[in-house]
Design an enzyme around this catalytic site. Structure first.
Site, PDB file in Angstrom:
ATOM      1  N   CYS A 153       0.639  -1.105  -0.050  1.00 20.13           N
ATOM      2  CA  CYS A 153       0.065   0.078   0.012  1.00 20.13           C
ATOM      3  C   CYS A 153       0.876   1.280   0.116  1.00 20.13           C
ATOM      4  O   CYS A 153       1.673   1.554   1.025  1.00 20.13           O
ATOM      5  CB  CYS A 153      -0.809  -0.199   1.278  1.00 20.13           C
ATOM      6  SG  CYS A 153      -1.732   1.649   1.423  1.00 20.13           S
ATOM      7  N   CYS A 210      -0.300   4.060   2.328  1.00 21.28           N
ATOM      8  CA  CYS A 210      -0.045   3.893   3.905  1.00 21.28           C
ATOM      9  C   CYS A 210       1.366   4.081   4.036  1.00 21.28           C
ATOM     10  O   CYS A 210       1.819   4.652   5.101  1.00 21.28           O
ATOM     11  CB  CYS A 210      -0.560   2.398   4.118  1.00 21.28           C
ATOM     12  SG  CYS A 210      -1.996   1.642   3.475  1.00 21.28           S
ATOM     13  N   ASP A 211       2.298   3.609   3.058  1.00 24.55           N
ATOM     14  CA  ASP A 211       3.619   3.499   3.668  1.00 24.55           C
ATOM     15  C   ASP A 211       4.604   4.373   2.866  1.00 24.55           C
ATOM     16  O   ASP A 211       5.773   4.587   3.318  1.00 24.55           O
ATOM     17  CB  ASP A 211       4.041   2.008   3.476  1.00 24.55           C
ATOM     18  CG  ASP A 211       3.357   1.118   4.564  1.00 24.55           C
ATOM     19  OD1 ASP A 211       2.839   1.601   5.569  1.00 24.55           O
ATOM     20  OD2 ASP A 211       2.966  -0.161   3.929  1.00 24.55           O
TER      21      ASP A 211
END
Ligand code: NAP
Length: 313
Positions: A139, A142-143
Protein backbone atom coordinates in the site's frame (compact mmCIF):
# COMPACT_ATOMS: atom_id res chain seq x y z
CA UNK A 1 -26.72 -9.31 18.72
CA UNK A 2 -29.43 -6.92 19.90
CA UNK A 3 -29.97 -5.79 23.52
CA UNK A 4 -31.96 -8.99 24.29
CA UNK A 5 -28.99 -11.14 23.29
CA UNK A 6 -30.75 -12.31 20.10
CA UNK A 7 -29.37 -12.12 16.58
CA UNK A 8 -30.28 -8.87 14.81
CA UNK A 9 -32.82 -9.62 12.10
CA UNK A 10 -32.37 -7.31 9.11
CA UNK A 11 -33.91 -7.14 5.66
CA UNK A 12 -30.65 -6.38 3.85
CA UNK A 13 -27.20 -7.13 5.22
CA UNK A 14 -24.26 -5.75 3.24
CA UNK A 15 -20.84 -7.30 3.80
CA UNK A 16 -18.03 -4.85 3.02
CA UNK A 17 -17.83 -1.07 2.80
CA UNK A 18 -16.01 -0.36 -0.46
CA UNK A 19 -17.71 1.49 -3.32
CA UNK A 20 -19.92 -1.56 -4.04
CA UNK A 21 -21.07 -2.06 -0.45
CA UNK A 22 -21.76 1.58 0.34
CA UNK A 23 -23.56 2.15 -2.98
CA UNK A 24 -25.69 -0.93 -2.27
CA UNK A 25 -26.43 0.49 1.18
CA UNK A 26 -27.43 3.86 -0.32
CA UNK A 27 -29.90 2.25 -2.72
CA UNK A 28 -31.30 -0.20 -0.13
CA UNK A 29 -31.69 2.67 2.36
CA UNK A 30 -33.59 4.78 -0.17
CA UNK A 31 -35.86 1.74 -0.73
CA UNK A 32 -36.57 1.98 3.03
CA UNK A 33 -35.04 -1.41 3.76
CA UNK A 34 -32.86 -0.12 6.65
CA UNK A 35 -29.73 -1.97 5.48
CA UNK A 36 -26.91 -2.77 7.87
CA UNK A 37 -23.35 -2.64 6.52
CA UNK A 38 -20.58 -4.62 8.21
CA UNK A 39 -17.57 -2.59 7.17
CA UNK A 40 -14.83 -5.23 7.25
CA UNK A 41 -11.33 -4.18 8.28
CA UNK A 42 -11.02 -1.20 5.93
CA UNK A 43 -13.85 1.35 5.73
CA UNK A 44 -14.05 2.37 2.09
CA UNK A 45 -12.31 -0.84 0.94
CA UNK A 46 -9.23 -0.83 -1.26
CA UNK A 47 -10.29 2.48 -2.85
CA UNK A 48 -9.75 4.19 0.52
CA UNK A 49 -6.05 3.29 0.29
CA UNK A 50 -5.69 5.14 -3.01
CA UNK A 51 -4.24 8.62 -2.65
CA UNK A 52 -6.17 10.25 -5.49
CA UNK A 53 -8.92 8.80 -7.65
CA UNK A 54 -8.94 10.63 -10.96
CA UNK A 55 -11.50 8.60 -12.86
CA UNK A 56 -14.60 8.69 -10.66
CA UNK A 57 -17.11 10.90 -12.50
CA UNK A 58 -18.10 14.16 -10.86
CA UNK A 59 -14.65 15.00 -9.49
CA UNK A 60 -12.79 16.73 -12.33
CA UNK A 61 -9.82 17.52 -10.06
CA UNK A 62 -9.76 13.99 -8.56
CA UNK A 63 -10.79 13.00 -5.05
CA UNK A 64 -8.93 11.31 -2.18
CA UNK A 65 -9.81 7.62 -1.87
CA UNK A 66 -10.50 7.86 1.87
CA UNK A 67 -12.51 11.05 1.34
CA UNK A 68 -14.66 9.38 -1.32
CA UNK A 69 -15.33 6.47 1.06
CA UNK A 70 -16.44 8.89 3.78
CA UNK A 71 -18.74 10.67 1.32
CA UNK A 72 -20.28 7.33 0.27
CA UNK A 73 -20.80 6.45 3.95
CA UNK A 74 -22.34 9.82 4.82
CA UNK A 75 -24.75 9.62 1.89
CA UNK A 76 -25.86 6.06 2.76
CA UNK A 77 -26.32 6.97 6.43
CA UNK A 78 -28.27 10.09 5.49
CA UNK A 79 -30.96 7.82 4.04
CA UNK A 80 -31.00 5.41 6.98
CA UNK A 81 -28.25 2.83 6.41
CA UNK A 82 -26.49 1.64 9.57
CA UNK A 83 -22.74 1.23 9.20
CA UNK A 84 -21.21 -1.11 11.80
CA UNK A 85 -17.44 -1.33 12.25
CA UNK A 86 -17.52 -5.10 12.33
CA UNK A 87 -16.29 -8.03 10.24
CA UNK A 88 -18.27 -11.12 9.25
CA UNK A 89 -16.46 -14.37 9.99
CA UNK A 90 -18.99 -17.12 9.19
CA UNK A 91 -22.10 -17.48 7.08
CA UNK A 92 -24.80 -20.10 6.81
CA UNK A 93 -26.68 -19.73 3.54
CA UNK A 94 -28.51 -23.07 3.77
CA UNK A 95 -31.84 -21.37 4.53
CA UNK A 96 -33.43 -17.95 4.82
CA UNK A 97 -33.04 -15.87 6.81
CA UNK A 98 -29.31 -16.31 6.24
CA UNK A 99 -27.16 -16.52 9.36
CA UNK A 100 -24.08 -14.34 9.60
CA UNK A 101 -21.65 -14.41 12.50
CA UNK A 102 -19.58 -11.25 12.95
CA UNK A 103 -16.96 -10.40 15.56
CA UNK A 104 -19.48 -8.13 17.31
CA UNK A 105 -22.58 -10.37 17.16
CA UNK A 106 -24.90 -12.42 15.00
CA UNK A 107 -27.28 -11.40 12.24
CA UNK A 108 -30.23 -12.95 10.48
CA UNK A 109 -30.63 -11.50 7.00
CA UNK A 110 -33.57 -11.80 4.59
CA UNK A 111 -31.18 -10.89 1.79
CA UNK A 112 -27.41 -10.60 1.60
CA UNK A 113 -25.22 -8.38 -0.56
CA UNK A 114 -21.65 -9.61 -0.69
CA UNK A 115 -19.15 -6.85 -1.43
CA UNK A 116 -16.15 -8.16 0.44
CA UNK A 117 -13.65 -7.04 -2.21
CA UNK A 118 -10.21 -8.50 -2.82
CA UNK A 119 -6.78 -8.54 -1.15
CA UNK A 120 -3.38 -7.95 -2.76
CA UNK A 121 -1.50 -11.02 -3.99
CA UNK A 122 1.83 -12.00 -2.46
CA UNK A 123 5.00 -12.93 -4.34
CA UNK A 124 5.44 -15.97 -2.05
CA UNK A 125 9.23 -15.70 -2.02
CA UNK A 126 11.58 -16.11 0.97
CA UNK A 127 11.85 -12.99 3.11
CA UNK A 128 8.57 -11.42 1.92
CA UNK A 129 6.44 -12.37 4.91
CA UNK A 130 9.20 -11.83 7.50
CA UNK A 131 9.93 -8.32 6.21
CA UNK A 132 6.33 -7.17 5.66
CA UNK A 133 6.03 -3.84 7.47
CA UNK A 134 9.84 -3.60 7.51
CA UNK A 135 10.25 -2.48 3.94
CA UNK A 136 7.82 -4.84 2.18
CA UNK A 137 4.48 -3.13 1.53
CA UNK A 138 1.30 -3.56 -0.51
CA UNK A 139 0.00 0.00 0.00
CA UNK A 140 1.74 3.11 -1.28
CA UNK A 141 -0.66 5.54 0.38
CA UNK A 142 -0.12 3.84 3.75
CA UNK A 143 3.66 3.45 3.63
CA UNK A 144 5.08 5.72 0.91
CA UNK A 145 5.88 8.42 3.45
CA UNK A 146 8.37 6.12 5.25
CA UNK A 147 10.58 6.09 2.16
CA UNK A 148 11.52 9.76 2.04
CA UNK A 149 14.78 10.09 0.05
CA UNK A 150 15.11 6.28 -0.07
CA UNK A 151 15.44 3.77 -2.92
CA UNK A 152 12.23 1.91 -3.67
CA UNK A 153 11.32 -0.98 -5.96
CA UNK A 154 7.84 -1.63 -7.38
CA UNK A 155 6.95 -5.14 -8.56
CA UNK A 156 4.28 -5.50 -11.27
CA UNK A 157 3.36 -4.15 -14.67
CA UNK A 158 -0.32 -3.22 -14.35
CA UNK A 159 -2.13 0.04 -13.60
CA UNK A 160 -1.59 -0.36 -9.85
CA UNK A 161 2.18 -0.78 -10.21
CA UNK A 162 2.65 2.33 -12.34
CA UNK A 163 0.08 4.49 -10.58
CA UNK A 164 1.42 3.68 -7.13
CA UNK A 165 5.01 3.95 -8.38
CA UNK A 166 4.30 7.46 -9.63
CA UNK A 167 2.78 8.30 -6.25
CA UNK A 168 5.90 7.12 -4.40
CA UNK A 169 8.11 9.44 -6.49
CA UNK A 170 6.79 12.19 -4.16
CA UNK A 171 8.93 10.69 -1.40
CA UNK A 172 11.55 8.30 -2.74
CA UNK A 173 14.85 9.30 -4.33
CA UNK A 174 14.36 6.62 -6.99
CA UNK A 175 11.62 4.17 -8.01
CA UNK A 176 12.60 1.08 -10.01
CA UNK A 177 9.78 -0.96 -11.53
CA UNK A 178 10.57 -4.66 -11.91
CA UNK A 179 8.26 -6.48 -14.31
CA UNK A 180 8.30 -10.10 -15.41
CA UNK A 181 7.65 -9.27 -19.07
CA UNK A 182 8.90 -6.60 -21.49
CA UNK A 183 5.47 -5.01 -22.08
CA UNK A 184 3.37 -3.32 -19.46
CA UNK A 185 -0.24 -4.25 -18.90
CA UNK A 186 -0.96 -0.72 -17.60
CA UNK A 187 -2.96 1.84 -19.58
CA UNK A 188 -1.04 3.96 -22.14
CA UNK A 189 -1.51 7.21 -20.18
CA UNK A 190 0.19 5.73 -17.12
CA UNK A 191 2.96 4.19 -19.21
CA UNK A 192 3.76 7.60 -20.69
CA UNK A 193 3.71 9.32 -17.30
CA UNK A 194 5.92 6.64 -15.73
CA UNK A 195 8.47 6.33 -18.50
CA UNK A 196 8.84 10.11 -18.71
CA UNK A 197 9.29 10.55 -14.96
CA UNK A 198 12.91 11.42 -14.08
CA UNK A 199 12.89 9.38 -10.85
CA UNK A 200 11.55 6.17 -12.45
CA UNK A 201 13.53 3.38 -14.10
CA UNK A 202 12.60 -0.10 -15.29
CA UNK A 203 13.93 -3.65 -15.22
CA UNK A 204 12.09 -6.00 -17.59
CA UNK A 205 11.83 -9.79 -18.00
CA UNK A 206 12.82 -10.15 -14.37
CA UNK A 207 11.32 -11.68 -11.23
CA UNK A 208 12.14 -11.29 -7.55
CA UNK A 209 13.29 -14.60 -6.05
CA UNK A 210 14.07 -13.40 -2.50
CA UNK A 211 13.66 -10.36 -0.29
CA UNK A 212 16.94 -9.97 1.57
CA UNK A 213 17.42 -8.23 4.93
CA UNK A 214 17.84 -8.82 8.66
CA UNK A 215 15.81 -6.17 10.51
CA UNK A 216 14.56 -4.47 7.34
CA UNK A 217 14.71 -4.82 3.57
CA UNK A 218 18.26 -4.39 2.28
CA UNK A 219 18.12 -5.91 -1.21
CA UNK A 220 16.24 -8.14 -3.63
CA UNK A 221 17.57 -11.22 -5.33
CA UNK A 222 16.51 -11.04 -8.99
CA UNK A 223 16.40 -13.48 -11.88
CA UNK A 224 16.29 -12.48 -15.53
CA UNK A 225 13.83 -14.85 -17.18
CA UNK A 226 15.43 -14.49 -20.63
CA UNK A 227 19.09 -15.01 -19.71
CA UNK A 228 18.75 -16.84 -16.38
CA UNK A 229 21.21 -14.33 -14.84
CA UNK A 230 20.83 -13.82 -11.10
CA UNK A 231 21.69 -10.48 -9.49
CA UNK A 232 21.29 -8.67 -6.17
CA UNK A 233 19.60 -5.26 -6.29
CA UNK A 234 20.00 -3.00 -3.27
CA UNK A 235 16.86 -1.21 -2.12
CA UNK A 236 15.30 0.22 1.03
CA UNK A 237 11.81 -0.97 0.23
CA UNK A 238 9.67 -3.02 -2.12
CA UNK A 239 6.03 -2.38 -2.98
CA UNK A 240 4.23 -5.35 -4.51
CA UNK A 241 1.34 -4.78 -6.95
CA UNK A 242 0.74 -8.09 -8.71
CA UNK A 243 -3.04 -8.39 -8.71
CA UNK A 244 -5.61 -9.49 -6.17
CA UNK A 245 -7.48 -12.46 -4.71
CA UNK A 246 -11.17 -12.06 -3.83
CA UNK A 247 -12.22 -12.26 -0.17
CA UNK A 248 -14.74 -15.03 -0.69
CA UNK A 249 -13.31 -17.97 1.29
CA UNK A 250 -16.24 -17.71 3.74
CA UNK A 251 -18.70 -18.63 0.96
CA UNK A 252 -16.77 -21.64 -0.38
CA UNK A 253 -19.04 -24.65 -0.79
CA UNK A 254 -22.14 -22.45 -0.36
CA UNK A 255 -22.03 -20.36 -3.54
CA UNK A 256 -20.77 -21.07 -7.03
CA UNK A 257 -17.42 -19.45 -7.79
CA UNK A 258 -14.95 -19.45 -10.67
CA UNK A 259 -11.58 -21.17 -10.33
CA UNK A 260 -10.00 -17.98 -8.91
CA UNK A 261 -12.67 -17.64 -6.21
CA UNK A 262 -14.75 -14.85 -7.77
CA UNK A 263 -18.45 -15.33 -6.94
CA UNK A 264 -20.49 -16.23 -10.02
CA UNK A 265 -23.43 -13.88 -10.56
CA UNK A 266 -26.02 -13.52 -13.29
CA UNK A 267 -26.82 -10.26 -15.09
CA UNK A 268 -29.03 -9.33 -12.12
CA UNK A 269 -26.15 -9.57 -9.63
CA UNK A 270 -27.71 -12.71 -8.19
CA UNK A 271 -25.39 -15.40 -6.85
CA UNK A 272 -26.22 -19.11 -7.02
CA UNK A 273 -28.56 -18.89 -4.02
CA UNK A 274 -31.83 -16.89 -4.17
CA UNK A 275 -31.61 -13.78 -2.01
CA UNK A 276 -27.81 -13.58 -2.18
CA UNK A 277 -26.30 -10.90 -4.41
CA UNK A 278 -22.67 -9.98 -5.04
CA UNK A 279 -21.05 -6.79 -6.29
CA UNK A 280 -17.63 -5.25 -6.78
CA UNK A 281 -14.34 -7.13 -6.75
CA UNK A 282 -15.73 -10.17 -4.90
CA UNK A 283 -17.54 -10.93 -8.16
CA UNK A 284 -15.64 -8.90 -10.77
CA UNK A 285 -12.13 -9.81 -11.86
CA UNK A 286 -12.36 -7.75 -15.03
CA UNK A 287 -13.38 -4.10 -14.61
CA UNK A 288 -12.36 -3.45 -11.00
CA UNK A 289 -12.99 0.28 -11.04
CA UNK A 290 -14.58 2.42 -8.34
CA UNK A 291 -17.31 3.46 -10.78
CA UNK A 292 -18.07 -0.09 -11.96
CA UNK A 293 -18.09 -1.44 -8.39
CA UNK A 294 -20.42 1.35 -7.29
CA UNK A 295 -22.72 0.55 -10.24
CA UNK A 296 -22.75 -3.15 -9.36
CA UNK A 297 -23.58 -2.29 -5.75
CA UNK A 298 -26.52 -0.13 -6.80
CA UNK A 299 -27.76 -2.88 -9.15
CA UNK A 300 -27.46 -5.52 -6.39
CA UNK A 301 -29.56 -3.39 -4.03
CA UNK A 302 -32.23 -2.80 -6.70
CA UNK A 303 -32.43 -6.56 -7.27
CA UNK A 304 -32.48 -7.29 -3.52
CA UNK A 305 -35.42 -4.87 -3.26
CA UNK A 306 -37.30 -6.73 -6.03
CA UNK A 307 -36.48 -10.05 -4.39
CA UNK A 308 -37.85 -8.96 -1.00
CA UNK A 309 -40.98 -7.47 -2.62
CA UNK A 310 -41.63 -10.78 -4.41
CA UNK A 311 -41.23 -12.68 -1.14
CA UNK A 312 -43.77 -10.40 0.55
CA UNK A 313 -46.44 -10.98 -2.15
P1 NAP B 1 -3.23 -6.50 -12.94
O1 NAP B 1 -3.75 -5.62 -14.02
O2 NAP B 1 -3.73 -7.89 -12.82
O3 NAP B 1 -1.65 -6.51 -13.08
C1 NAP B 1 -0.88 -7.34 -12.28
C2 NAP B 1 0.56 -7.24 -12.75
O4 NAP B 1 1.36 -8.05 -11.89
C3 NAP B 1 0.76 -7.74 -14.17
O5 NAP B 1 1.64 -6.90 -14.84
C4 NAP B 1 1.35 -9.13 -13.96
O6 NAP B 1 2.26 -9.49 -14.95
C5 NAP B 1 2.10 -8.97 -12.66
N1 NAP B 1 2.19 -10.23 -11.89
C6 NAP B 1 1.17 -11.06 -11.54
N2 NAP B 1 1.62 -12.07 -10.78
C7 NAP B 1 2.96 -11.89 -10.67
C8 NAP B 1 4.00 -12.61 -10.02
N3 NAP B 1 3.74 -13.71 -9.30
N4 NAP B 1 5.25 -12.13 -10.10
C9 NAP B 1 5.51 -10.99 -10.80
N5 NAP B 1 4.59 -10.27 -11.44
C10 NAP B 1 3.32 -10.71 -11.37
O7 NAP B 1 -3.47 -5.86 -11.47
P2 NAP B 1 -3.59 -4.32 -11.03
O8 NAP B 1 -2.52 -3.50 -11.59
O9 NAP B 1 -3.76 -4.39 -9.55
O10 NAP B 1 -4.95 -3.85 -11.67
C11 NAP B 1 -6.15 -4.59 -11.40
C12 NAP B 1 -7.32 -3.94 -12.11
O11 NAP B 1 -7.57 -2.66 -11.51
C13 NAP B 1 -7.06 -3.69 -13.59
O12 NAP B 1 -8.24 -3.92 -14.29
C14 NAP B 1 -6.68 -2.25 -13.64
O13 NAP B 1 -7.00 -1.63 -14.88
C15 NAP B 1 -7.50 -1.67 -12.50
N6 NAP B 1 -6.84 -0.45 -11.95
C16 NAP B 1 -7.13 0.73 -12.55
C17 NAP B 1 -6.54 1.90 -12.12
C18 NAP B 1 -6.88 3.17 -12.82
O14 NAP B 1 -7.69 3.13 -13.74
N7 NAP B 1 -6.33 4.29 -12.46
C19 NAP B 1 -5.62 1.86 -11.06
C20 NAP B 1 -5.32 0.64 -10.47
C21 NAP B 1 -5.93 -0.53 -10.94
P3 NAP B 1 1.77 -9.84 -16.46
O15 NAP B 1 1.48 -8.49 -17.08
O16 NAP B 1 2.93 -10.54 -17.04
O17 NAP B 1 0.55 -10.70 -16.30
Amino acid sequence: MNSNGNANHVKVLVLGSGPAGLSAALYAARAELAPVVLTGIQLGGQAALTYTIENYPGFPEGVGGAQLGELFQKQAEHFGAKVEFDTASEVDLSQRPFKVKADGGEYLADSLIISTGADPNKLKVPGEEELTGRGVSYCATCDGWFFKDKKVVIVGGGDSALEEGLFITRYASSVTVIHRRAEFRASPILQVRATEHPKMSFIFDTVVTEVVGKEKVEALRLKNLKTGDETVFETDGVFIFIGHTPNTQMFKGQLEMDNLGYIKINDRMQASKAGVFAAGEAADSHFRQVVTSAGMGAAAAIEATHFLEAQAD
